[in-house]
Design a protein around this motif. Sequence first.
Motif, mmCIF file in Angstrom:
data_model
loop_
_atom_site.group_PDB
_atom_site.id
_atom_site.type_symbol
_atom_site.label_atom_id
_atom_site.label_comp_id
_atom_site.label_asym_id
_atom_site.label_seq_id
_atom_site.Cartn_x
_atom_site.Cartn_y
_atom_site.Cartn_z
ATOM 1 N N ALA A 215 0.816 -1.218 0.000
ATOM 2 C CA ALA A 215 0.000 0.000 0.000
ATOM 3 C C ALA A 215 0.849 1.267 0.000
ATOM 4 O O ALA A 215 0.453 2.279 -0.586
ATOM 5 C CB ALA A 215 -0.926 0.003 1.217
ATOM 6 N N THR A 216 2.014 1.235 0.644
ATOM 7 C CA THR A 216 2.815 2.452 0.809
ATOM 8 C C THR A 216 3.958 2.583 -0.205
ATOM 9 O O THR A 216 4.650 3.598 -0.203
ATOM 10 C CB THR A 216 3.416 2.507 2.231
ATOM 11 O OG1 THR A 216 4.225 1.342 2.450
ATOM 12 C CG2 THR A 216 2.323 2.592 3.282
ATOM 13 N N ALA A 217 4.144 1.582 -1.047
ATOM 14 C CA ALA A 217 5.261 1.610 -2.002
ATOM 15 C C ALA A 217 5.237 2.900 -2.828
ATOM 16 O O ALA A 217 4.225 3.252 -3.436
ATOM 17 C CB ALA A 217 5.197 0.398 -2.919
ATOM 18 N N GLY A 218 6.357 3.609 -2.801
ATOM 19 C CA GLY A 218 6.511 4.821 -3.598
ATOM 20 C C GLY A 218 5.848 6.060 -3.022
ATOM 21 O O GLY A 218 5.880 7.116 -3.645
ATOM 22 N N LEU A 219 5.254 5.957 -1.844
ATOM 23 C CA LEU A 219 4.550 7.093 -1.251
ATOM 24 C C LEU A 219 5.370 7.708 -0.122
ATOM 25 O O LEU A 219 6.235 7.060 0.461
ATOM 26 C CB LEU A 219 3.191 6.648 -0.700
ATOM 27 C CG LEU A 219 2.224 6.020 -1.697
ATOM 28 C CD1 LEU A 219 0.941 5.588 -0.987
ATOM 29 C CD2 LEU A 219 1.921 6.976 -2.832
ATOM 30 N N GLY B 270 10.734 3.985 8.534
ATOM 31 C CA GLY B 270 11.005 4.609 7.246
ATOM 32 C C GLY B 270 9.981 5.680 6.908
ATOM 33 O O GLY B 270 10.330 6.776 6.448
ATOM 34 N N MET B 271 8.702 5.375 7.126
ATOM 35 C CA MET B 271 7.656 6.356 6.860
ATOM 36 C C MET B 271 7.838 7.586 7.742
ATOM 37 O O MET B 271 7.723 8.719 7.280
ATOM 38 C CB MET B 271 6.277 5.741 7.098
ATOM 39 C CG MET B 271 5.148 6.735 6.870
ATOM 40 S SD MET B 271 3.552 6.152 7.419
ATOM 41 C CE MET B 271 3.784 5.996 9.176
ATOM 42 N N LEU B 272 8.151 7.368 9.014
ATOM 43 C CA LEU B 272 8.269 8.493 9.942
ATOM 44 C C LEU B 272 9.528 9.319 9.705
ATOM 45 O O LEU B 272 9.541 10.516 9.985
ATOM 46 C CB LEU B 272 8.213 7.983 11.384
ATOM 47 C CG LEU B 272 6.828 7.487 11.799
ATOM 48 C CD1 LEU B 272 6.885 6.787 13.147
ATOM 49 C CD2 LEU B 272 5.819 8.630 11.823
#
Length: 196
Positions: free
Chosen positions: A72-76, A129-131
Amino acid sequence: MVRAGLTQERVTGAAAELADEIGLERVTMAQVARRLGVKDASLYSHVRNLEDLRGRIALLAADEKTIRIAEATAGLSGRDALVAFAGAWREYAHLHPGRYQATQTPVPIDPDLAASAPGPRRAVELTYGMLRGYGLDEPDLTDAVRLLRSTFHGFVALEAAGGFAHARSPQDSWVRALDALHTLLENWPPREDGDS
């Protein structure tokens, strides 16, 4: 003698299906054996006991949930990544309530088994990684991870228990909660002197 075709993976999968249907705490070895059409004793060639089986369900669920979040988060990044991450988390909890419960319930897991399971380790990497995209570093990263987990888990647990009786749609509240989290993450408060 071990029944042909019976494996740890099949036993764990059958138990995970049962957990989703009846709740993790209601799964027994006898029910899993019935699901698989075997005698209870046959299961003990593949799992040590119910505690071991619950640990295996937790690791299976962690792998499944992490794969869903990674896709779902790939590339975002930024808000898009946060919304996709949270949406995948919530969707998994809705689709697999028993498995999801296993990921939130402390169960002793064989250290060798846990070390070989990529899901929990990958989940940490994805979350951090997102944070980092919000410019956070330690100890704020850990604090933010705990905030997100508390928010996501609290929301889906209350939702599953029918805890949102207000006329306002839970979906509308979910969207606003994610807006608020994004704003907070972009404006993370500075630490006080001496706060470590």
